[in-house]
Design a protein around this motif. Structure first.
Motif, PDB file in Angstrom:
ATOM      1  N   ARG A  61     125.885 -28.862 -73.573  1.00 52.66           N
ATOM      2  CA  ARG A  61     124.820 -29.546 -72.966  1.00 52.66           C
ATOM      3  C   ARG A  61     125.308 -31.017 -72.535  1.00 52.66           C
ATOM      4  O   ARG A  61     124.795 -31.437 -71.376  1.00 52.66           O
ATOM      5  CB  ARG A  61     124.038 -29.652 -74.143  1.00 52.66           C
ATOM      6  N   ILE A  62     125.972 -31.639 -73.133  1.00 52.18           N
ATOM      7  CA  ILE A  62     126.697 -32.882 -72.862  1.00 52.18           C
ATOM      8  C   ILE A  62     127.553 -32.856 -71.408  1.00 52.18           C
ATOM      9  O   ILE A  62     127.360 -33.267 -70.455  1.00 52.18           O
ATOM     10  CB  ILE A  62     127.706 -33.433 -73.596  1.00 52.18           C
ATOM     11  N   THR A  63     128.247 -31.612 -71.311  1.00 49.72           N
ATOM     12  CA  THR A  63     128.958 -31.268 -70.005  1.00 49.72           C
ATOM     13  C   THR A  63     127.892 -31.095 -68.851  1.00 49.72           C
ATOM     14  O   THR A  63     128.012 -31.896 -67.593  1.00 49.72           O
ATOM     15  CB  THR A  63     129.798 -30.170 -70.059  1.00 49.72           C
ATOM     16  N   ALA A  64     126.760 -30.249 -69.124  1.00 49.41           N
ATOM     17  CA  ALA A  64     125.787 -30.230 -68.085  1.00 49.41           C
ATOM     18  C   ALA A  64     124.971 -31.297 -67.674  1.00 49.41           C
ATOM     19  O   ALA A  64     124.766 -31.508 -66.501  1.00 49.41           O
ATOM     20  CB  ALA A  64     125.006 -28.863 -68.552  1.00 49.41           C
ATOM     21  N   MET A  65     124.445 -32.175 -68.711  1.00 52.20           N
ATOM     22  CA  MET A  65     123.734 -33.152 -68.488  1.00 52.20           C
ATOM     23  C   MET A  65     124.314 -34.297 -67.849  1.00 52.20           C
ATOM     24  O   MET A  65     123.706 -35.023 -66.853  1.00 52.20           O
ATOM     25  CB  MET A  65     123.334 -33.763 -69.919  1.00 52.20           C
ATOM     26  N   SER A  66     125.822 -34.652 -67.933  1.00 44.82           N
ATOM     27  CA  SER A  66     126.449 -35.535 -67.271  1.00 44.82           C
ATOM     28  C   SER A  66     126.949 -34.914 -65.836  1.00 44.82           C
ATOM     29  O   SER A  66     127.646 -35.704 -65.063  1.00 44.82           O
ATOM     30  CB  SER A  66     127.641 -35.728 -68.113  1.00 44.82           C
ATOM     31  N   ASP A  67     126.748 -33.769 -65.497  1.00 43.40           N
ATOM     32  CA  ASP A  67     126.904 -33.093 -64.151  1.00 43.40           C
ATOM     33  C   ASP A  67     128.576 -33.180 -64.017  1.00 43.40           C
ATOM     34  O   ASP A  67     129.284 -33.404 -63.036  1.00 43.40           O
ATOM     35  CB  ASP A  67     126.548 -33.773 -62.946  1.00 43.40           C
ATOM     36  N   GLY A  68     129.087 -32.930 -65.361  1.00 35.78           N
ATOM     37  CA  GLY A  68     130.457 -32.784 -65.303  1.00 35.78           C
ATOM     38  C   GLY A  68     131.335 -34.090 -65.585  1.00 35.78           C
ATOM     39  O   GLY A  68     132.449 -34.043 -65.474  1.00 35.78           O
ATOM     40  N   LYS A  69     130.444 -35.130 -65.595  1.00 29.79           N
ATOM     41  CA  LYS A  69     131.336 -36.543 -65.414  1.00 29.79           C
ATOM     42  C   LYS A  69     131.706 -36.786 -66.731  1.00 29.79           C
ATOM     43  O   LYS A  69     132.919 -37.405 -67.065  1.00 29.79           O
ATOM     44  CB  LYS A  69     130.367 -37.610 -65.211  1.00 29.79           C
TER      45      LYS A  69
END
Length: 363
Positions: A61-69
């Motif tokens: 979820r963290i990876t997706a919500m940050s758009d990979g940032k």
């Protein structure tokens, strides 16, 4: 997109409490084109129903919500650090994130136990209300600040079951001398009742039941417990969970690394934890009902209620146990005072709301 890790029972039960790789073998967080890669260490076998699923979903979820940032790679118990060394790994910078349960850390910060569960204490929703609305989060932040850790609620397995026993418990006398895997204040309460509490990492519980290291074990609820196969070694499954009425999991964030994030990425981490806390609780409530039916109907588990004299004695012992536990530790005394205020408020409301409704519905 959130991914669900495949679950392997063989790997699951083989998860060791000993780390298999040193931190020095892993590169520092990647910093390229404004992107970061963080490591998340956990206390759970990979893909374990409930907590293991929640941990992986939080990383995704963290990876997706940050758009990979801000991408997060998960390391299950024993892959980078042992299951019961997550706290030190995050505070020391071996990993930026950890997914675990706070009551594992009472040897480092005594008051940490109050942020998972307390015997005869707050239920899941009541606990969330205390942390979010009643000053609990501020106390939690204060407690972990000396360790360079920022905590968040990040998953909840709800009210637990009382535990798995090899022999039937028909009275208070039967609990005396029983070696039971139990963590936190629940373990202390079992000791007061005459049992011997043994703290084992989740992956070590089933082997412990098989080889006679322990006679009983309490862990989570039917969904997780079924997957660990406890019913194959201990056929009696007891309720209610007087010692664990709540199942809050925590996300530990290295505070230094967190403060280096931009405002939007801080918000991503915080909101991902909040989202997973709600989803994890609803998922556990649903899956626990399905798993309990399967255990009773198909696995022929012996579902039993704890004897009345055992419950009465446990309830009688709890206030003194808590007072003794926090005595001499100003931070723990402050947390217990706040917790008891929240409990009194919750009891007055629950008496005329949930408790009254359940009584009316069940009748």
């Amino acid at each position: 997109m959130m991914t669900k890790q495949p679950f392997s029972r063989r790997k699951f039960l083989a998860a060791s409490s000993v780390g298999v790789a040193s931190a020095g073998l892993f590169p520092a967080p990647a910093l390229a084109s404004g992107k970061r890669q963080w490591k998340m260490v956990t206390s759970w076998p990979k893909g374990a129903p409930g907590v293991g699923v929640t941990a992986q979903r939080l990383a995704d979820r963290i990876t997706a919500m940050s758009d990979g940032k801000l991408s997060v790679k998960l390391y299950a118990a024993g892959e980078l650090v042992p299951a019961l060394e997550v706290f030190g790994a995050v505070g020391g910078g071996t990993a930026e994130l950890g997914h675990t349960a706070s009551f594992f850390w009472q040897g480092k910060a005594k008051a940490s136990v109050f942020f998972t569960t307390v015997p005869f204490g707050l239920t899941a929703l009541e606990h969330m209300a205390w942390v979010n609305q009643g000053g609990g989060q501020e106390l939690w932040d204060k407690l972990y600040q000396p360790f360079d850790i920022k905590p968040f609620m990040a998953g909840n397995t709800g009210i637990q079951m009382g535990g798995w026993f090899k022999k039937e418990i028909t009275s208070l006398d039967d609990i005396r001398g029983v070696k039971i895997r139990s963590a936190g204040l629940g373990g202390d309460l079992f000791e007061e009742l005459g049992a011997t509490a043994v703290l084992l990492a989740p992956g070590d519980i089933f082997p412990g039941l098989q080889n006679g290291l322990i006679d009983a074990a309490e862990f989570l609820g039917p969904w997780s417990d079924r997957a660990f196969g406890f019913y194959k070694a201990a056929p009696y499954y007891y309720w209610p969970s007087f010692n664990k009425p709540n199942g809050t999991a925590e996300c530990l964030v290295n505070r230094t690394a967190f403060e280096e994030l931009s405002g939007d990425l801080k918000a991503v981490v915080a909101n991902a934890c909040q989202s997973e806390n709600a989803i994890g609780l609803s998922e556990s409530d649903w899956e626990n009902g399905r798993a309990l039916d399967d255990l009773v109907q198909n696995k022929k588990v012996n579902l039993r209620e704890f004897p009345k004299d055992l419950l009465a004695r446990a309830r009688e012992l709890t206030p003194g146990l808590l007072d003794k536990f926090v005595a001499g530790d100003p931070m723990a005394e402050e947390v217990l005072s706040s917790y008891r205020t929240a409990l009194a408020l919750s009891e007055s409301w629950s008496r005329v709301s949930r408790q009254a409704f359940f009584a009316a519905r069940d009748s």
